[in-house]
Design a protein around this motif. Structure first.
Motif, PDB file in Angstrom:
ATOM      1  N   MET A   1       0.847  -1.199   0.000  1.00 21.95           N
ATOM      2  CA  MET A   1       0.000   0.000   0.000  1.00 21.95           C
ATOM      3  C   MET A   1       0.879   1.243   0.000  1.00 21.95           C
ATOM      4  N   GLU A   2       0.648   2.144  -0.931  1.00 18.20           N
ATOM      5  CA  GLU A   2       1.452   3.348  -1.035  1.00 18.20           C
ATOM      6  C   GLU A   2       0.944   4.419  -0.076  1.00 18.20           C
ATOM      7  N   PRO A   3       1.830   5.334   0.366  1.00 18.44           N
ATOM      8  CA  PRO A   3       1.371   6.432   1.214  1.00 18.44           C
ATOM      9  C   PRO A   3       0.325   7.267   0.493  1.00 18.44           C
ATOM     10  N   VAL A   4      -0.654   7.736   1.236  1.00 14.76           N
ATOM     11  CA  VAL A   4      -1.712   8.579   0.689  1.00 14.76           C
ATOM     12  C   VAL A   4      -1.526   9.980   1.229  1.00 14.76           C
ATOM     13  N   GLU A   5      -1.544  10.963   0.358  1.00 17.60           N
ATOM     14  CA  GLU A   5      -1.344  12.333   0.800  1.00 17.60           C
ATOM     15  C   GLU A   5      -2.672  13.048   0.938  1.00 17.60           C
ATOM     16  N   VAL A   6      -2.868  13.653   2.113  1.00 16.08           N
ATOM     17  CA  VAL A   6      -4.061  14.443   2.359  1.00 16.08           C
ATOM     18  C   VAL A   6      -3.933  15.754   1.611  1.00 16.08           C
ATOM     19  N   PRO A   7      -4.989  16.275   0.959  1.00 13.24           N
ATOM     20  CA  PRO A   7      -4.873  17.541   0.235  1.00 13.24           C
ATOM     21  C   PRO A   7      -4.413  18.663   1.141  1.00 13.24           C
ATOM     22  N   ARG A   8      -3.719  19.649   0.573  1.00 17.41           N
ATOM     23  CA  ARG A   8      -3.181  20.747   1.347  1.00 17.41           C
ATOM     24  C   ARG A   8      -3.618  22.071   0.756  1.00 17.41           C
ATOM     25  N   ARG A   9      -3.343  23.133   1.502  1.00 24.20           N
ATOM     26  CA  ARG A   9      -3.590  24.486   1.015  1.00 24.20           C
ATOM     27  C   ARG A   9      -2.239  25.121   0.745  1.00 24.20           C
ATOM     28  N   SER A  10      -2.053  25.673  -0.425  1.00 29.42           N
ATOM     29  CA  SER A  10      -0.770  26.299  -0.726  1.00 29.42           C
ATOM     30  C   SER A  10      -0.980  27.466  -1.666  1.00 29.42           C
ATOM     31  N   HIS A 472       5.595  36.607   1.951  1.00 30.11           N
ATOM     32  CA  HIS A 472       4.473  36.119   2.758  1.00 30.11           C
ATOM     33  C   HIS A 472       4.240  34.627   2.517  1.00 30.11           C
ATOM     34  N   HIS A 473       4.490  34.187   1.299  1.00 27.88           N
ATOM     35  CA  HIS A 473       4.371  32.755   1.021  1.00 27.88           C
ATOM     36  C   HIS A 473       5.371  31.953   1.850  1.00 27.88           C
ATOM     37  N   PHE A 474       6.627  32.421   1.907  1.00 24.56           N
ATOM     38  CA  PHE A 474       7.633  31.710   2.688  1.00 24.56           C
ATOM     39  C   PHE A 474       7.296  31.732   4.173  1.00 24.56           C
ATOM     40  N   ASP A 475       6.760  32.847   4.632  1.00 20.74           N
ATOM     41  CA  ASP A 475       6.346  32.926   6.030  1.00 20.74           C
ATOM     42  C   ASP A 475       5.288  31.869   6.317  1.00 20.74           C
ATOM     43  N   LYS A 476       4.311  31.766   5.439  1.00 16.17           N
ATOM     44  CA  LYS A 476       3.233  30.789   5.612  1.00 16.17           C
ATOM     45  C   LYS A 476       3.764  29.361   5.511  1.00 16.17           C
ATOM     46  N   ARG A 477       4.640  29.138   4.550  1.00 20.98           N
ATOM     47  CA  ARG A 477       5.143  27.778   4.336  1.00 20.98           C
ATOM     48  C   ARG A 477       5.944  27.277   5.523  1.00 20.98           C
ATOM     49  N   PHE A 478       6.909  28.077   5.995  1.00 22.07           N
ATOM     50  CA  PHE A 478       7.821  27.583   7.015  1.00 22.07           C
ATOM     51  C   PHE A 478       7.299  27.780   8.431  1.00 22.07           C
ATOM     52  N   ARG A 479       6.184  28.476   8.589  1.00 16.59           N
ATOM     53  CA  ARG A 479       5.560  28.534   9.906  1.00 16.59           C
ATOM     54  C   ARG A 479       4.376  27.578   9.983  1.00 16.59           C
ATOM     55  N   ALA A 480       4.357  26.614   9.082  1.00 15.68           N
ATOM     56  CA  ALA A 480       3.425  25.495   9.152  1.00 15.68           C
ATOM     57  C   ALA A 480       4.238  24.214   9.300  1.00 15.68           C
ATOM     58  N   ARG A 481       3.556  23.152   9.644  1.00 17.28           N
ATOM     59  CA  ARG A 481       4.236  21.872   9.828  1.00 17.28           C
ATOM     60  C   ARG A 481       4.747  21.346   8.491  1.00 17.28           C
ATOM     61  N   PRO A 482       5.918  20.696   8.462  1.00 17.16           N
ATOM     62  CA  PRO A 482       6.389  20.098   7.213  1.00 17.16           C
ATOM     63  C   PRO A 482       5.589  18.844   6.870  1.00 17.16           C
ATOM     64  N   LYS A 483       5.880  18.295   5.719  1.00 16.05           N
ATOM     65  CA  LYS A 483       5.247  17.041   5.314  1.00 16.05           C
ATOM     66  C   LYS A 483       5.742  15.910   6.220  1.00 16.05           C
ATOM     67  N   ILE A 484       4.827  15.040   6.645  1.00 16.89           N
ATOM     68  CA  ILE A 484       5.182  13.942   7.549  1.00 16.89           C
ATOM     69  C   ILE A 484       4.625  12.633   6.999  1.00 16.89           C
ATOM     70  N   HIS A 485       5.488  11.642   6.924  1.00 18.75           N
ATOM     71  CA  HIS A 485       5.080  10.301   6.502  1.00 18.75           C
ATOM     72  C   HIS A 485       4.936   9.433   7.746  1.00 18.75           C
ATOM     73  N   ALA A 486       3.713   8.992   8.027  1.00 17.98           N
ATOM     74  CA  ALA A 486       3.458   8.073   9.136  1.00 17.98           C
ATOM     75  C   ALA A 486       3.596   6.651   8.608  1.00 17.98           C
ATOM     76  N   ARG A 487       4.646   5.952   9.039  1.00 18.34           N
ATOM     77  CA  ARG A 487       4.953   4.646   8.457  1.00 18.34           C
ATOM     78  C   ARG A 487       3.903   3.593   8.790  1.00 18.34           C
ATOM     79  N   LYS A 488       3.380   3.617  10.012  1.00 14.62           N
ATOM     80  CA  LYS A 488       2.444   2.574  10.425  1.00 14.62           C
ATOM     81  C   LYS A 488       1.160   2.616   9.610  1.00 14.62           C
ATOM     82  N   THR A 489       0.618   3.807   9.442  1.00 12.49           N
ATOM     83  CA  THR A 489      -0.636   3.949   8.700  1.00 12.49           C
ATOM     84  C   THR A 489      -0.408   4.203   7.219  1.00 12.49           C
TER      85      THR A 489
END
Length: 767
Positions: A1-10, A472-489
């Protein structure tokens, strides 16, 4: 099963496709976006939607497309790995309307006009939505109705890479957040190919670096600008590290001669010829070689002996007025915390005798950092970049005035030494400007001729609207959580979906409590450093301006007990005017704080939240007795409203931007109060903001309580001595706490710092 990415706002801007229809990687500071595989989420089509419903909704992508002038366009593309674009939506309100197309077999098909805005009154922003259903059908919803997309299927579309052009905001979806996912701050894998060295790694050890600011300049064949470059920054920092990279025009000799009059200048030679950005650099990186830009940049950085550094180029001429203001405003020569400072400049083109400034210059980079906290470069295939871990963890600061002039030559030799990467739109445009000038002598209309590089109006020239938008884009990008891969799920949690809700810890202290400050630095202050949470001791220093020196914020007021409210107010004002954090956390210097447990705290929904309760029916407060410098205050009782409750200062409290703004507006009342915690609550209550007691699942406790038998405690206050603080820390937090929390996160998760798809770049460059 491949990782599934939840949609994001960018928010992505200014990305232009190459002539063959393939997407560009965008601006250099906006790396190639990886393939996005949206998660299927079952839900009914909302009531009132037009168009036929094809069974259960499986996937949905929503986009807001904005165009505010006649030349603007906003586009959405769904692209297969093979390069074909299955859906191409182009909104150009002043030149047609909303267009649908696709790229098949390397050729664009016939455009289809979906919707035309009202004549003379086009909408600035419209929404388009792509939906797929269990039946495999796909519909495109837009202001004019719906359109069936019948040339592909839902499964194929779900594997596409989505890339955007112009000003496009991708719709937000619900995103998971938890204390477990917040452990990304302890993840140590770099964002690219590591290329450090032993000398550089040693720089982060205590006592190795001196306070101060170093300008790091790398140069190759810059004889025409190097002297002006160095002289323009002389005296503004504590050190200039100049590294000549095998120049053939005497660049190194020119710099060497300047040392006799610019005493902070140090010169070095790096004799290895480096590959140019793009395919040549990618081949060296992907083959595991060390002759790379990242290795070179880190070698240069290792020559510095100061805590903070600025990445400065040899063709930069400082706008001294603005550069000096920026250095002073952000205490770059004295601060010792972890930060990343974004600043920019203006591009100036010259034919050797005349000068033109580009009023739409774009640079879009963080350029000043803390070496003390381990900032360094990593390699990506086409080029180098600052390790994105540093940008996510550091406090993000922005100075939005031009700080330098970058000189470009119109004689055709501009890109001979540094090379160019045509997938970077800025490089492609610069190459086109030079080529057009050589052919016809013409420059874009946005260029303005200037008399000299010291033109008085340059300091006041505003940065371009696009440059400000990118900041402002960089401020928004880096003051949000980075992408995270949860291995178990096997779930891929997207970047930008969850804000960090960054906070800074302000520790109310005084000069005589140096022993407590030392214990905090060696215990939970070190833990805050590891997590990238800024923290400062607030100490009074009357008749001198507020200044950050090391980890101490000196404020302009007396350092005695009766001025606690004034000290806290000054720190709040500093956090609002100079810093860029969402929450202000105030703690006393007799506390032991566990920042790892605090990862589970909830505070982002509130404006005023704290760890414990104070107040009650007693109208008098006598905590100040025997503590004030003015002994007559021992005879003055302090009265407050009976029954009024507030967050006790000893328990720690947090203030949102809104709460701090309201307190600053009542500065005189703050300064006239003996009790900072009481007056904070009083002012906020009058504005309808009531305190929330406890940090969600976490709370504070007094040292006198049975804190070791309590659960969910993140802060212990009123610890009687520095020695007891050290003892409590070892029992309450533990010196190996950071390692334990890091092991727990890395055992089941992976933080993915950068957006560059290495495999896609490898294929694109043919290496």
């Amino acid at each position: 099963m491949e990782p599934v990415e939840v949609p994001r706002r960018s928010l992505l801007t200014a990305v232009t496709p190459a002539k063959d229809g393939a997407p560009a990687t965008g601006l250099r500071a906006l790396p190639l976006l990886p393939a996005l595989t949206p998660a299927g989420r079952r839900s009914r089509v909302p009531p009132g939607r037009s168009g036929r419903v094809f069974g259960e909704l499986r996937m949905r992508w929503s986009f807001d497309l904005t165009c505010r002038d006649a030349d603007a366009t906003a586009k959405v593309n769904f692209q297969e790995r093979a390069g074909e674009i299955l859906i191409h939506v182009d909104y150009r309100p002043f030149r047609g309307g909303l267009i649908l197309n696709r790229l098949t077999g390397g050729e664009w098909q016939e455009e289809k006009l979906l919707w035309t805005p009202k004549e003379g009154n086009p909408a600035d922003t419209i929404n388009v939505t792509v939906e797929t259903f269990e039946s495999g059908r796909i519909v495109l919803r837009h202001p004019g109705g719906t359109e069936n997309v019948d040339w592909t299927d839902a499964h194929t579309l779900g594997t596409c890479r989505i890339w955007l052009e112009g000003t496009v905001v991708r719709g937000a979806e619900a995103a998971e957040d938890s204390a477990e996912l917040r452990g990304w701050r302890l993840y140590e894998k770099p964002s690219g190919f590591p290329c450090g060295n032993a000398k550089l790694r040693a720089k982060s050890e205590p006592g190795v670096l001196e306070p101060g600011l170093s300008f790091i300049i790398r140069a190759r064949n810059e004889a025409r600008t190097v002297e002006a470059c160095i002289r323009s920054i002389a005296g503004l920092g504590d050190e200039i590290v100049f590294v000549d990279n095998a120049s053939e025009d005497g660049t190194g000799l020119i710099a060497e001669k300047l040392k006799s009059g610019i005493f902070e200048l140090k010169t070095f030679s790096y004799p290895h010829r480096l590959p140019k950005v793009g395919a040549a650099h990618a081949r060296e990186v992907l083959s595991g070689g060390s002759n790379t830009l990242g290795h070179f940049y880190n070698w240069c950085l290792a020559q510095s002996g100061r805590m903070n550094f600025v990445k400065w180029d040899a063709d930069y001429i400082a706008i001294r007025q603005n550069l000096a203001e920026m250095i002073g405003l952000y205490s770059l020569r004295t601060r010792a915390d972890n930060f990343a400072l974004w600043f920019s400049g203006l591009e100036v083109y010259t034919d050797g005798s005349r000068l033109w400034v580009d009023r739409e210059s774009r640079h879009a980079e963080f350029r000043a950092f803390s070496l003390q906290h381990g900032t360094q470069w990593v390699n990506l295939p086409p080029w180098e970049e600052i390790d994105q871990r540093s940008l996510y963890r550091a406090q993000k600061l922005f100075y939005r005035k031009p700080v330098y002039l970058e000189i470009f030559r119109l004689d055709g030799t501009e890109f001979d030494d540094r090379g160019l990467f045509t997938e970077d739109r800025r490089d492609a445009e610069r190459q086109e400007i030079v080529a057009t000038f050589r052919k016809s002598g013409r420059l874009p209309e946005r260029f303005r001729e200037i008399a000299s590089l010291t033109d008085a109006g340059l300091a006041e020239t505003p940065l371009s609207a696009q440059e400000i938008e990118l900041s402002h884009h960089f401020d928004k990008r880096f003051r949000a959580r980075p992408k995270i891969h949860a291995r178990k799920t096997k779930t891929l949690h997207p970047a930008e979906a969850v804000p960090q809700n960054e906070y800074a810890v302000f520790i109310l202290s005084c000069q005589k409590n140096a022993d407590r400050q030392r214990v905090i630095r060696e215990s939970w202050g070190h833990d805050l450093d590891r997590l990238g949470i800024p923290h400062y001791f607030i100490i009074g220093r009357p008749a001198q301006p507020t200044q950050l020196i090391g980890d101490v914020l000196y404020v302009n007021c007396p350092d005695s007990y009766e001025f606690l409210a004034s000290k806290v107010l000054a720190a709040i004002e500093y956090s609002m005017s100079v810093m860029n954090v969402d929450y202000f956390m105030k703690i006393d210097d007799d506390c032991v704080f566990d920042p790892y447990r605090f990862q589970a705290a909830e505070y982002s929904k509130y404006d005023y939240v704290g760890g414990g309760f104070a107040g009650g029916d007693n109208a008098g407060i006598d905590w100040h007795l025997g503590k004030c410098h003015n002994e007559q205050l021992d005879l003055v009782p302090y009265f407050r409203e009976p029954g009024f409750n507030w967050v006790g200062g000893q328990y720690g409290y947090m203030l949102s931007r809104k709460a701090r703004y309201l307190l600053v507006k009542q500065a005189d009342r703050m300064r006239s109060s003996l009790y900072e915690d009481y007056i904070v609550a009083r002012i906020l209550a009058e504005r309808g903001i009531e305190p929330v007691f406890s940090f969600g699942s976490q709370r504070s406790a007094l040292y006198s309580d049975q804190w070791d038998e309590m659960s969910n405690v993140c802060l212990i206050s009123d610890v009687p001595s520095a020695a007891k603080m050290r003892e409590v820390y070892r029992k309450f937090v533990g010196e190996d706490a950071g390692d334990r929390w890091a092991w727990e996160f890395t055992g089941s998760h992976e933080a993915i710092w950068d957006w560059m798809d290495i495999e896609a770049v490898r294929q694109k460059l043919g290496v």
